[in-house]
Design a protein around this motif. Structure first.
Motif, mmCIF file in Angstrom:
data_model
loop_
_atom_site.group_PDB
_atom_site.id
_atom_site.type_symbol
_atom_site.label_atom_id
_atom_site.label_comp_id
_atom_site.label_asym_id
_atom_site.label_seq_id
_atom_site.Cartn_x
_atom_site.Cartn_y
_atom_site.Cartn_z
ATOM 1 N N GLY A 183 0.802 -1.170 -0.091
ATOM 2 C CA GLY A 183 -0.014 -0.022 -0.083
ATOM 3 C C GLY A 183 0.914 1.168 -0.086
ATOM 4 N N VAL A 184 0.046 2.317 0.240
ATOM 5 C CA VAL A 184 0.876 3.626 0.083
ATOM 6 C C VAL A 184 0.386 4.280 1.580
ATOM 7 N N VAL A 185 1.406 5.059 2.034
ATOM 8 C CA VAL A 185 1.150 5.955 3.177
ATOM 9 C C VAL A 185 1.779 7.369 2.613
ATOM 10 N N HIS A 186 0.783 8.185 2.595
ATOM 11 C CA HIS A 186 0.903 9.656 1.854
ATOM 12 C C HIS A 186 0.728 10.659 3.033
ATOM 13 N N PHE A 187 1.835 11.229 3.199
ATOM 14 C CA PHE A 187 1.940 12.144 4.364
ATOM 15 C C PHE A 187 1.733 13.735 3.835
ATOM 16 N N ARG A 188 0.491 14.259 4.061
ATOM 17 C CA ARG A 188 -0.193 15.576 3.463
ATOM 18 C C ARG A 188 0.258 16.742 4.340
ATOM 19 N N THR A 189 0.982 17.489 3.985
ATOM 20 C CA THR A 189 1.369 18.559 4.961
ATOM 21 C C THR A 189 0.352 19.766 4.762
ATOM 22 N N ARG A 190 0.295 20.768 5.755
ATOM 23 C CA ARG A 190 -0.598 21.856 5.643
ATOM 24 C C ARG A 190 -0.603 22.573 4.288
ATOM 25 N N ARG A 191 -1.678 23.076 3.950
ATOM 26 C CA ARG A 191 -1.922 23.821 2.654
ATOM 27 C C ARG A 191 -2.212 25.349 3.052
ATOM 28 N N PRO A 192 -1.634 26.288 2.858
ATOM 29 C CA PRO A 192 -2.011 27.659 3.308
ATOM 30 C C PRO A 192 -3.002 28.103 2.585
ATOM 31 N N ASP A 193 -3.853 28.828 3.227
ATOM 32 C CA ASP A 193 -5.001 29.476 2.327
ATOM 33 C C ASP A 193 -4.685 31.041 2.105
ATOM 34 N N TYR A 194 -5.168 31.400 0.898
ATOM 35 C CA TYR A 194 -5.096 32.891 0.527
ATOM 36 C C TYR A 194 -5.920 33.622 1.254
ATOM 37 N N ARG A 195 -5.271 34.724 1.739
ATOM 38 C CA ARG A 195 -6.079 35.915 2.441
ATOM 39 C C ARG A 195 -6.285 37.029 1.991
ATOM 40 N N PRO A 196 -7.445 37.333 1.391
ATOM 41 C CA PRO A 196 -7.674 38.395 0.675
ATOM 42 C C PRO A 196 -7.617 39.765 1.479
ATOM 43 N N ASP A 197 -7.754 39.576 2.897
ATOM 44 C CA ASP A 197 -7.735 40.814 3.923
ATOM 45 C C ASP A 197 -6.482 40.851 4.415
ATOM 46 N N GLY A 198 -5.383 40.169 4.058
ATOM 47 C CA GLY A 198 -4.089 40.247 4.744
ATOM 48 C C GLY A 198 -4.290 39.688 6.097
ATOM 49 N N GLY A 199 -3.272 40.300 6.761
ATOM 50 C CA GLY A 199 -3.271 39.634 8.198
ATOM 51 C C GLY A 199 -2.675 38.464 8.486
ATOM 52 N N SER A 200 -2.408 37.762 9.632
ATOM 53 C CA SER A 200 -1.688 36.572 9.727
ATOM 54 C C SER A 200 -2.391 35.826 10.938
ATOM 55 N N ALA A 201 -2.150 34.437 11.230
ATOM 56 C CA ALA A 201 -2.508 33.624 12.065
ATOM 57 C C ALA A 201 -1.228 32.706 12.418
ATOM 58 N N GLY A 202 -1.494 32.171 13.674
ATOM 59 C CA GLY A 202 -0.157 31.242 14.117
ATOM 60 C C GLY A 202 -0.715 30.259 15.415
ATOM 61 N N TYR A 203 0.230 29.578 15.699
ATOM 62 C CA TYR A 203 -0.076 28.743 17.107
ATOM 63 C C TYR A 203 1.422 28.537 17.634
ATOM 64 N N LEU A 204 1.241 28.225 18.902
ATOM 65 C CA LEU A 204 2.141 27.452 19.534
ATOM 66 C C LEU A 204 1.815 26.346 20.185
ATOM 67 N N GLN A 205 2.346 25.193 20.186
ATOM 68 C CA GLN A 205 2.051 24.004 21.040
ATOM 69 C C GLN A 205 3.268 23.246 21.782
ATOM 70 N N THR A 206 2.748 23.069 22.755
ATOM 71 C CA THR A 206 3.898 22.172 23.486
ATOM 72 C C THR A 206 3.087 21.059 24.381
ATOM 73 N N ASN A 207 3.923 19.995 24.456
ATOM 74 C CA ASN A 207 3.418 18.597 25.066
ATOM 75 C C ASN A 207 4.600 17.927 25.925
ATOM 76 N N TYR A 208 4.165 17.349 26.856
ATOM 77 C CA TYR A 208 5.399 16.657 27.670
ATOM 78 C C TYR A 208 4.522 15.286 28.211
ATOM 79 N N SER A 209 5.029 14.032 28.075
ATOM 80 C CA SER A 209 4.703 12.926 28.569
ATOM 81 C C SER A 209 5.668 12.041 29.451
ATOM 82 N N THR A 210 5.513 11.355 30.523
ATOM 83 C CA THR A 210 6.488 10.914 31.458
ATOM 84 C C THR A 210 7.201 9.682 30.990
ATOM 85 N N ALA A 211 6.648 8.761 30.409
ATOM 86 C CA ALA A 211 7.144 7.425 29.925
ATOM 87 C C ALA A 211 8.729 7.602 29.616
#
Length: 756
Positions: A164-192
């Motif tokens: 079979g095939v495993v297809h990894f599809r990364t994020r596709r940015p959208d056009y922004r007619p009004d300009g501006g920006s958006a973003g995120y920060l993410q953090t994770n921690y696990s004990t094992a």
């Protein structure tokens, strides 16, 4: 030894420069973040989502298809793509070390499964047949989704897509007619594994262009295995000793698998640009690298009761990708839609080893540079009839070095590589309201080359010094029929697959388990024929998906006892006598199985979901006296599945999950070598097979196991959300089938996401 980002090397710098040029052509930087609460990832038999290399609706394809959405990955806090596949799909994942994950699709693994990222094939000339850990070089934080297309995919993808095939599809940015920006920060921690992740992204653009930038830093400490040990394991899997320098040291906490931690760094930059009406250009630059990744299954290997290795690392594992894609939807007499994808990919794989008590540090350094061109066209011939056709070209170069200078290189010291291409044609036609017929043909050609040196440890024949060549070709086809009416769905698919030999098959010079593998210039392509049946039944809140399949594999490439060019059957290296193996087309195998997935919407906010996967594999294996025995096929996991109750309402979503795997008996493990005759009796040696029988508790096979886990997400506001998890809550110790490291014990984790 190459270290960190410095490990990128000259060809890696070339990949980055190509990417920078592509980005300068299109301009900009940025990212988009999407978050949604979903109850499950599901087999897509009734979805308009586009998938695969050619962005086709899932409903148009007669294949078993599964989708893993990024929101689901975040919910369970999978920090690698391999963990996301294992947690959220029907894919079985093998791990030789913590820094890895080798997907198994329908009993096929490694170079018989095609990995694709954003339409570009990741499989290259050195993908081996045992276990591959390359899937983790794709950043899970940058993904929009993972698409799993089960079964032979040769028609669209060419070589390697047998399971079979495993297809990894990364994020596709959208056009922004009004300009501006958006973003995120993410953090994770696990004990094992004291695992910590920091990821972020930024998205901005305008009416004509859009861009996304993603980055992630992930660090894993040494993994702690479960503390509750079933009697069947005894003291198997306990890390009682480890090597520090040249000293064997007692481990004060044997559950902590010392020598398994590693770190990984990822960067993605993607830019879309509207060249004109219905004409769009996309530039894509990806970079992933690691610190040294310990090969844990080697670090616990013993000889004569003693640990064998003081050090065994995969050095910085680097992947750099630069691609440029043009989508043309203007339409002509030859096509309605066309796509052109040009890519360059650089991969660096280093192996660093030192035997306990030895002062010699052995390094095997391998660089692979790959150019790919893919062109796809789609044309509507009449209502209900569509034509798709295209071709692809591929060229790769493998450079291998080793130190000290007396150490043999893993691949030909004077260089090796491949060049090839293929063309396909596919037609789909609606047979009335409920039936659709689809089929096509593909032709593929490939040429391998390898050149050795007179100073190599083996006295090669003259033609090995001037360069040996291996050409191969294949014609494959597929035909599928689908029926959809009301709550019923039925599909039948007959598909052929193939895997052309690569440099790893054809020209590798490698030591393993007291044996040495040498080249064979006469290899042919592996071939497969797959028949599968699928049935879907939807009755109100209940949905059932059943798939049965069978694959006949012919001319499979396997290792057999061989000889050196001078006729010797053994090779002496550093005082060790190594018996000679070589790859040959000498195997036929039959793999068959059943997948079942059921979902029941108990209430608007509650869902019960269960899935089970069962498969078997047998192969016809020759004996020394010329007979043929039917024996187990390798890479066949025991039956496995999971059952979960999902809840989603308002700001909360959660799941209680039971995961389980049945026992695999030792006699069901693949046989690596047969000795004896019919009159004296046959002896089966399983050591060295891909099933890793030496990594089973006292040669008894893989015991059954089960775990209970909890997952929850709470959305505090439009900007803030929190993810919580508790995996293997009973702290059960288990060693997964064919694995090289014990599974995580109780693992409590938390993640926080902030958006703006």
């Amino acid at each position: 030894m190459r270290q960190g980002v410095k490990g990128l090397g000259g060809k890696g710098v070339k990949a980055l420069l190509v990417g920078v040029i592509l980005l300068c052509v299109t301009g900009g930087a940025g990212a988009q973040v999407q978050e949604q609460v979903t109850l499950d990832s599901s087999i897509l038999l009734e979805s308009a989502t586009v998938i695969g290399r050619r962005d086709e609706p899932a409903t148009a394809l007669p294949y078993q298809i599964e989708l893993v959405r990024n929101a689901e990955r975040r919910r369970v806090q999978s920090l690698t793509t391999a963990d996301a596949l294992a947690s959220l799909s029907g894919v079985y994942v093998q791990k030789s070390q913590l820094g890895g994950g080798s997907p198994v699709l329908r009993g096929f693994e490694a170079n018989r499964v095609l990995l694709v990222v954003d339409g570009v094939r990741m499989n290259n000339a050195i993908y081996r047949s045992g276990h591959l850990q390359n899937a983790i070089t794709v950043d899970p934080n940058a993904l929009d989704r993972i698409e799993v297309i089960y079964g032979a995919g040769a028609l669209a993808y060419g070589s390697d897509a047998i399971g079979g095939v495993v297809h990894f599809r990364t994020r596709r940015p959208d056009y922004r007619p009004d300009g501006g920006s958006a973003g995120y920060l993410q953090t994770n921690y696990s004990t094992a594994a004291h695992a910590a992740n920091l990821a972020g992204g930024l998205d901005y653009g305008s009416t004509r262009w859009a861009a996304t930038t993603q980055y992630a830093l992930t660090r894993f400490g040494d993994l702690r295995a479960g503390g509750y040990r079933p009697d069947s394991y005894g003291d198997f899997g306990l890390r009682t000793e480890y090597v520090r320098g040249d000293e064997v040291v007692t481990n004060s906490n044997p559950q902590r698998q010392l020598g398994s931690g590693y770190a990984q760094y990822n960067l993605l930059q993607k830019v879309r640009y509207r060249v004109g009406k219905q004409l769009e250009l996309t530039a894509n630059l990806q970079f992933s690298t690691t610190g040294n990744v310990p090969r844990y299954d080697a670090l616990i290997e013993r000889r004569n009761g003693q640990l064998r290795w003081a050090r065994w690392d995969y050095g910085p594992q680097t992947r750099a990708l630069a691609s440029l894609r043009l989508d043309d939807r203007r339409g002509t007499g030859l096509y309605d839609v066309a796509s052109y994808l040009l890519s360059y990919q650089y991969v660096e794989e280093d192996r660093i080893q030192r035997r306990l008590g030895s002062s010699i540090l052995e390094e095997s350094l391998v660089d692979v540079g790959s150019w790919n061109l893919q062109i796809d066209y789609a044309k509507g011939l009449q209502p209900g009839t569509d034509l798709r056709y295209g071709f692809d070209l591929r060229t790769e170069r493998v450079d291998a070095t080793a130190s000290p200078p007396t150490e043999p290189t893993r691949y030909p010291s004077q260089g090796s590589g491949l060049a090839g291409g293929g063309a396909y044609l596919e037609l789909s036609h609606s047979l009335g309201t409920y039936w659709q017929l689809r089929g096509g043909l593909r032709y593929s050609y490939q040429r391998l080359t390898a050149t050795f040196d007179a100073d190599d440890p083996v006295a090669w024949p003259a033609d090995y010094l001037t360069g040996i060549v291996n050409p191969s070709s294949a014609v494959t086809g597929a035909v599928g029929l689908q029926y959809r009416r009301d709550e019923h769905g039925l599909r039948v698919l007959l598909a052929q697959g193939f895997r052309a030999p690569n440099v790893d098959d054809f020209a590798k010079f490698r030591e393993q388990s007291g044996r040495i593998q040498i080249p064979n210039p006469d290899l042919r392509a592996e071939r497969s024929n797959t028949l599968e049946l699928g049935y879907t039944r939807t009755a109100g809140p209940l949905r059932l998906v059943l798939t049965a399949y069978g694959t006949l594999l012919q001319d499979a490439i396997i290792r057999r006892a061989g000889t050196l060019p001078d006729g010797r059957t053994a090779f002496v290296s550093r005082g060790d006598t190594l018996f000679v193996d070589t790859n040959v087309n000498a195997e036929r195998a039959w793999v068959y199985g059943v997948d079942a997935v059921a979902t029941w919407n108990i209430a608007p906010t509650w869902e019960l979901r269960g899935e089970a996967h069962w498969l078997r594999g047998r192969r016809w294996q020759a004996t020394p006296d010329g007979r043929e025995l039917t024996l187990p096929q390798d890479h066949i996991p025991p039956a496995y599945g999971r059952l979960g109750v999902h809840y989603a309402s308002g700001r909360w979503s959660g799941e209680v999950r039971l995961a389980a795997q049945l026992r695999k008996q030792f006699e069901d493990y693949a046989v690596n070598e047969i000795t004896g005759t019919a009159s004296t009796g046959y002896t089966f040696d399983r050591t060295g097979s891909a099933d890793n029988p030496e990594l089973t508790p006292f040669g008894t096979g893989s015991p059954a196991w089960w775990t209970v886990s909890l997952y929850g997400t709470y959305t505090l506001s439009d900007r803030w959300s929190v993810q919580l998890k508790g995996e293997n809550l009973t702290d059960r110790f288990y060693w997964p089938y064919a694995g090289g490291i014990g599974a995580a014990g109780i693992d409590v984790g938390a993640g926080v996401t902030w958006r703006w």
